[in-house]
Motif scaffolding. Structure first.
Motif, PDB file in Angstrom:
ATOM      1  N   ASN A 117       0.877  -1.337   0.069  1.00  0.00           N
ATOM      2  CA  ASN A 117       0.151   0.048  -0.043  1.00  0.00           C
ATOM      3  C   ASN A 117       0.758   1.288  -0.001  1.00  0.00           C
ATOM      4  O   ASN A 117       0.349   2.385   0.312  1.00  0.00           O
ATOM      5  CB  ASN A 117      -0.870   0.171   1.494  1.00  0.00           C
ATOM      6  N   SER A 119       4.154   3.549  -2.199  1.00  0.00           N
ATOM      7  CA  SER A 119       5.265   3.185  -3.001  1.00  0.00           C
ATOM      8  C   SER A 119       6.313   4.145  -2.591  1.00  0.00           C
ATOM      9  O   SER A 119       6.126   5.235  -2.009  1.00  0.00           O
ATOM     10  CB  SER A 119       4.586   3.928  -4.553  1.00  0.00           C
ATOM     11  N   TYR A 121       9.881   6.109  -3.935  1.00  0.00           N
ATOM     12  CA  TYR A 121      10.581   6.116  -5.318  1.00  0.00           C
ATOM     13  C   TYR A 121      12.061   6.131  -4.920  1.00  0.00           C
ATOM     14  O   TYR A 121      12.600   6.879  -3.847  1.00  0.00           O
ATOM     15  CB  TYR A 121      10.067   7.606  -5.849  1.00  0.00           C
ATOM     16  N   LEU A 122      12.797   5.404  -5.682  1.00  0.00           N
ATOM     17  CA  LEU A 122      14.252   5.072  -5.372  1.00  0.00           C
ATOM     18  C   LEU A 122      14.912   5.292  -6.959  1.00  0.00           C
ATOM     19  O   LEU A 122      14.565   4.506  -7.715  1.00  0.00           O
ATOM     20  CB  LEU A 122      14.427   3.725  -4.910  1.00  0.00           C
ATOM     21  N   GLN A 123      15.736   6.288  -7.012  1.00  0.00           N
ATOM     22  CA  GLN A 123      16.321   6.408  -8.314  1.00  0.00           C
ATOM     23  C   GLN A 123      17.543   5.743  -8.406  1.00  0.00           C
ATOM     24  O   GLN A 123      18.038   5.030  -9.255  1.00  0.00           O
ATOM     25  CB  GLN A 123      16.435   8.017  -8.669  1.00  0.00           C
ATOM     26  N   ASP A 190       0.695  -9.413  -3.339  1.00  0.00           N
ATOM     27  CA  ASP A 190       1.448  -9.045  -4.472  1.00  0.00           C
ATOM     28  C   ASP A 190       2.113  -7.554  -4.241  1.00  0.00           C
ATOM     29  O   ASP A 190       1.230  -6.641  -3.895  1.00  0.00           O
ATOM     30  CB  ASP A 190       0.431  -8.940  -5.578  1.00  0.00           C
ATOM     31  N   LEU A 191       3.242  -7.308  -4.111  1.00  0.00           N
ATOM     32  CA  LEU A 191       3.808  -6.141  -3.833  1.00  0.00           C
ATOM     33  C   LEU A 191       4.142  -5.396  -5.009  1.00  0.00           C
ATOM     34  O   LEU A 191       4.707  -4.323  -4.873  1.00  0.00           O
ATOM     35  CB  LEU A 191       5.190  -6.361  -3.051  1.00  0.00           C
ATOM     36  N   GLY A 192       3.848  -6.073  -6.396  1.00  0.00           N
ATOM     37  CA  GLY A 192       4.311  -5.343  -7.678  1.00  0.00           C
ATOM     38  C   GLY A 192       5.563  -5.408  -7.747  1.00  0.00           C
ATOM     39  O   GLY A 192       6.272  -6.318  -7.272  1.00  0.00           O
ATOM     40  N   ASP A 193       6.041  -4.647  -8.727  1.00  0.00           N
ATOM     41  CA  ASP A 193       7.504  -4.595  -9.112  1.00  0.00           C
ATOM     42  C   ASP A 193       8.438  -4.104  -7.859  1.00  0.00           C
ATOM     43  O   ASP A 193       8.071  -3.304  -7.072  1.00  0.00           O
ATOM     44  CB  ASP A 193       7.933  -3.939 -10.528  1.00  0.00           C
ATOM     45  N   LEU A 196      13.398  -0.576  -6.826  1.00  0.00           N
ATOM     46  CA  LEU A 196      14.808  -0.653  -7.651  1.00  0.00           C
ATOM     47  C   LEU A 196      15.472  -2.053  -7.542  1.00  0.00           C
ATOM     48  O   LEU A 196      15.567  -2.558  -6.496  1.00  0.00           O
ATOM     49  CB  LEU A 196      15.605   0.445  -6.794  1.00  0.00           C
ATOM     50  N   ILE A 197      15.921  -2.290  -8.946  1.00  0.00           N
ATOM     51  CA  ILE A 197      16.707  -3.571  -8.906  1.00  0.00           C
ATOM     52  C   ILE A 197      18.146  -3.178  -8.856  1.00  0.00           C
ATOM     53  O   ILE A 197      18.586  -2.361  -9.604  1.00  0.00           O
ATOM     54  CB  ILE A 197      16.460  -4.424 -10.179  1.00  0.00           C
TER      55      ILE A 197
END
Lengths: 244, 570
Positions: A117, A119, A121-123, A190-193, A196-197
């Protein structure tokens, strides 16, 4: 020849009394349960690594035996017993001199997941510097992140990390992508994608440092042949292992 | 219901992210201005020139916007800056997302080898030490940049890249004249010493009285040894604290191997004359003729088990066990790096300048209150087999390396990032952060002149001819990933006292020969080794050049005042 048969019988009887450690004629392979790579259900060993091991040792024409142990214990055992190997292990400068290495057996990506629930954001990885990151102890990735002074919360396994994430005890979960998928499926979440990989790991099989050179070379050649003949590609496809 | 609610939220978040990306797309120029004003100062370019250069990146990156590119490098301060700051700036200026991973150098090599072996595109580019140049030009697996720049990479090659401005280009060029790697950072391995201790009248007087010459920068190993003995065994303590005249590291593992293969044998004088590396015999003791390796052992014309090599290893072990702190034997390169900062080491013959940034932190006991260091770096002393015309030490050049099996579009996007982090717009700032200069223009800049007094001699080194004489592993080594491990595996038992240096070096030389023979058998790539047949060692030892006959006598210690030691290289 008789002498050899006699020795085999002795080993067999010892093997029966202490089933695993005394099976000296076979290479003893230790692994640990990390779905979908290796697991044991009702005594049946299965998974990507189990199939890969079978193919490597058949190709090398060497007998072997697999047992499950926690990673840290398995590594300690391999450093003491000449005829043993453990996999998958992240090869690193610190570990290089402690083992003989057969690899790569697995190439994996690691990602940072936020809870379902929220997000984040990680660049770049550094964006996670002030956040709490959960990871299971001994996964290799927690040690990697600690080396860069990230805030790491250790757990005993991936399922616990996932629970901690959903309960808001940690901000991010650092995990290998395929393992994350399995853990999410098991928890029906389901956490989604990944946000950041951030890291790629080359895992290898770590064998005792005094493993005979001939055995090492046979195993390396076998692995190389499996890459060249497309076996590993098809195994990757079967298990959905891909480099995103 | 809750799941549906969160799903909608996530879709909305993704939508706003897309909108945000579009907004950014129209705003790349503004972001470039922001980075010029807030991060990329000082620069050797004017702001207008920086803007011009970044505008080129904005245009060239257009076909690649939205792509995610993966690159990997070792973990030193320069690359941390790239990974944390420059990758972020690059994304905001170009729309190309770069994941710049940091790891150990051996892991970088393992990953590069894995990509070649498995044919999986693990990374789109590597920052890989130029020590592998001998492997790269032979393997046929590395994208030749000379051709790429003129061909498929032409539209994405920065017009202001200015290759002639790179100091380390000859280290990343094969004997075929083709550029295989683009330097990203470089650092040397130099002599480090406590200038404040060396200047003390009481120490100078005592040293002069005992050894008959002045306590200054050692020019040869005998002087280094005398100074090591003086501080470890004569001075012993300063202000009640135990101090040492030598520091090193020898924990079994890859860093011990690099301690040796990073030119220690060349400092002893093992190889032949020639720059950047000795020819026909280099500092790995490998003989190469007509670009084909002929052998490493003396019996095949190599020098890895020659008297000079044994002298190099014996001296390393002797100094380590007699003059260094006991802990040194169990430290690796990273762990040992912080020791000079503790204020208990008088000198270190083998010190990577990658640690300059760490050793100039203001709170350290080796720093003065005015921000200048109490220590200096100077060209390293050399062993008794060394002759004028030979390389004098090691320089590490981390360089951008693209593999042929990476898809073209990914090569092109990664090449843009590679050029961005070495562009003149950012390179001076990057140099000031990591102190690993790659451009002549940066090192000659006024900013570096201003910073020179605070960097202990780093600027002076890079402004001198010495930067051409401290060189990486060269093209004689045909399979660096396969052969580098021999160093620590065979040197470790010698250090631990289990094997004599003669036996250990014999064994290593024969292992190297065996490896070369295997490459000859595999018969792949360019310049395939063709081993010489074995001859009595006397044949080669009596011939001109390396391998060299044993020199039994010791030479006298020679030192020079700091300024004069630098002048030798001006």
């Amino acid at each position: 020849m008789y002498g050899a048969r006699h020795v085999s019988l002795v080993i067999l009887s010892l093997s029966l009394s202490v089933p695993f450690l005394n099976a000296a004629s076979k290479v003893q392979i230790l692994t640990y349960p990390v779905a979908p790579f290796a697991s044991q259900v009702d005594g049946v060993k299965q998974g990507f690594l189990i199939e890969l091991l079978d193919a490597i040792f058949k190709q090398a024409n060497m007998p072997y035996e697999v047992a499950f142990y926690p990673l840290k214990r398995a590594m300690a055992m391999v450093s003491q017993h000449e005829n043993m190997c453990v996999l998958p292990v992240q090869r690193s400068q610190e570990r290089e001199s402690q083992f003989s290495w057969i690899g790569p057996v697995m190439i994996s990506r690691y990602g940072l997941f936020s809870r379902s629930n929220k997000s984040i954001y990680l660049q770049v990885l550094n964006d996670a510097k002030d956040l709490n990151i959960g990871s299971f102890l001994g996964s290799g990735i927690s040690e990697y992140l600690q080396g860069f002074n990230y805030n790491i919360e250790h757990t005993a396994n991936n399922h616990l990390s996932l629970k901690q994430l959903e309960r808001g005890y940690i901000d991010l979960w650092a995990v290998e992508l395929m393992s994350a998928k399995s853990a999410m499926q098991a928890a029906n979440l389901d956490l989604g994608d990944a946000e950041l990989i951030f890291f790629t790991s080359i895992a290898a099989m770590a064998c005792h440092s005094a493993m005979p050179n001939d055995s090492q070379e046979s195993l390396r050649d076998a692995l190389k042949a499996l890459y060249q003949n497309g076996f590993i590609d098809s195994l990757n496809r079967k298990y959905g292992v891909r480099l995103d | 219901m809750i799941r549906l609610y969160y799903s909608i939220l996530r879709v909305l978040a993704a939508f706003f992210l897309l909108v945000n990306t579009d907004l950014m797309a129209s705003n790349y120029t503004a972001r470039a201005d922001y980075w010029i004003n807030h991060e990329f100062q000082p620069s050797t370019l004017t702001e207008a020139q920086q803007r011009h250069e970044l505008n080129w990146f904005i245009r060239a990156a257009k076909p690649f916007r939205g792509m995610k590119v993966r690159v990997v490098s070792e973990r030193i301060q320069t690359h941390t800056y790239e990974s944390n700051i420059l990758a972020k700036a690059f994304y905001e200026i170009t729309g190309i997302h770069v994941v710049h991973e940091l790891t150990g150098e051996d892991d970088v090599i393992n990953k590069l080898s894995a990509q070649i072996e498995t044919k999986q595109n693990i990374y789109d580019a590597y920052i890989n030490d130029s020590d592998l140049i001998g492997t790269h030009f032979r393997s046929g697996q590395v994208l030749p940049l000379t051709q790429f720049i003129q061909g498929e990479g032409k539209s994405v090659t920065l017009p202001t890249l200015d290759l002639n401005d790179f100091m380390g280009l000859e280290f990343t060029t094969g004997p075929d004249g083709i550029l295989y790697q683009l330097p990203d950072q470089q650092f040397a391995n130099l002599y480090w010493y406590r200038a404040d201790w060396f200047a003390r009248p009481d120490f100078r007087g005592a040293f002069q009285a005992k050894y008959g010459y002045s306590l200054d920068v050692p020019q040869n190993w005998q002087a280094y040894e005398d100074i090591a003995q003086f501080f470890t065994e004569e001075v012993k303590e300063i202000d009640g604290v135990r101090i040492y005249g030598h520091m090193d590291y020898a924990k079994p593992g890859p860093s011990l191997g690099w301690r040796m293969s990073d030119a220690w044998l060349s400092m002893a004088g093992v190889g032949d004359k020639g720059l950047p590396n000795g020819l026909p015999v280099d500092e790995w003791g490998i003989r190469v003729e007509d670009c084909q390796a002929k052998g490493a052992s003396v019996s095949r014309g190599g020098a890895l088990n020659s008297p000079a090599a044994i002298y190099a290893v014996d001296t390393f072990v002797y100094w380590l066990t007699r003059f260094a702190p006991k802990d040194a034997q169990n430290l690796n390169f990273t762990q040992a790096g912080e020791w000079p900062g503790k204020g208990i080491i008088a000198q270190q013959i083998f010190w990577y300048t990658a640690f300059v940034a760490d050793l100039t932190k203001p709170n350290l006991s080796v720093m003065n209150q005015d921000g200048t260091p109490k220590w200096r770096i100077a060209p390293s002393p050399v062993g008794k087999y060394w002759q004028v015309g030979m390389k004098s030490g090691y320089q590490d050049v981390g360089a951008w390396t693209l593999l042929k099996n990476t898809p073209l579009k990914r090569q092109q996007a990664a090449w843009l990032y590679a050029q961005f982090v070495v562009s003149k717009t950012v390179s001076l700032k990057k140099t000031l952060i990591g102190l690993t200069p790659i451009r002549h223009s940066d090192i000659a800049s006024e900013e570096m002149t201003k910073r020179a007094p605070y960097l202990g001699g780093l600027v002076e080194f890079y402004r001198s001819f010495a930067k051409n004489v401290w060189t990486p592993t060269g093209t004689n080594v045909p399979d660096y990933p396969g052969m580098a491990n021999y160093w620590w595996r065979y040197i470790s038992p010698i250090v631990q006292g289990n094997v004599k240096a003669e036996k250990g070096m014999d064994d290593m030389a024969h292992a190297m020969d065996k490896h070369l023979a295997q490459l000859e058998k595999e018969n792949k790539g360019l310049c395939i080794p063709r081993l010489n047949s074995e001859k009595p060692e006397a044949y080669w030892l009596n011939a001109k050049g390396a391998p060299k006959m044993m020199i039994k006598e010791s030479n006298k210690g020679v030192t020079l005042p700091y300024e004069e030691a630098l002048n030798v290289w001006r």
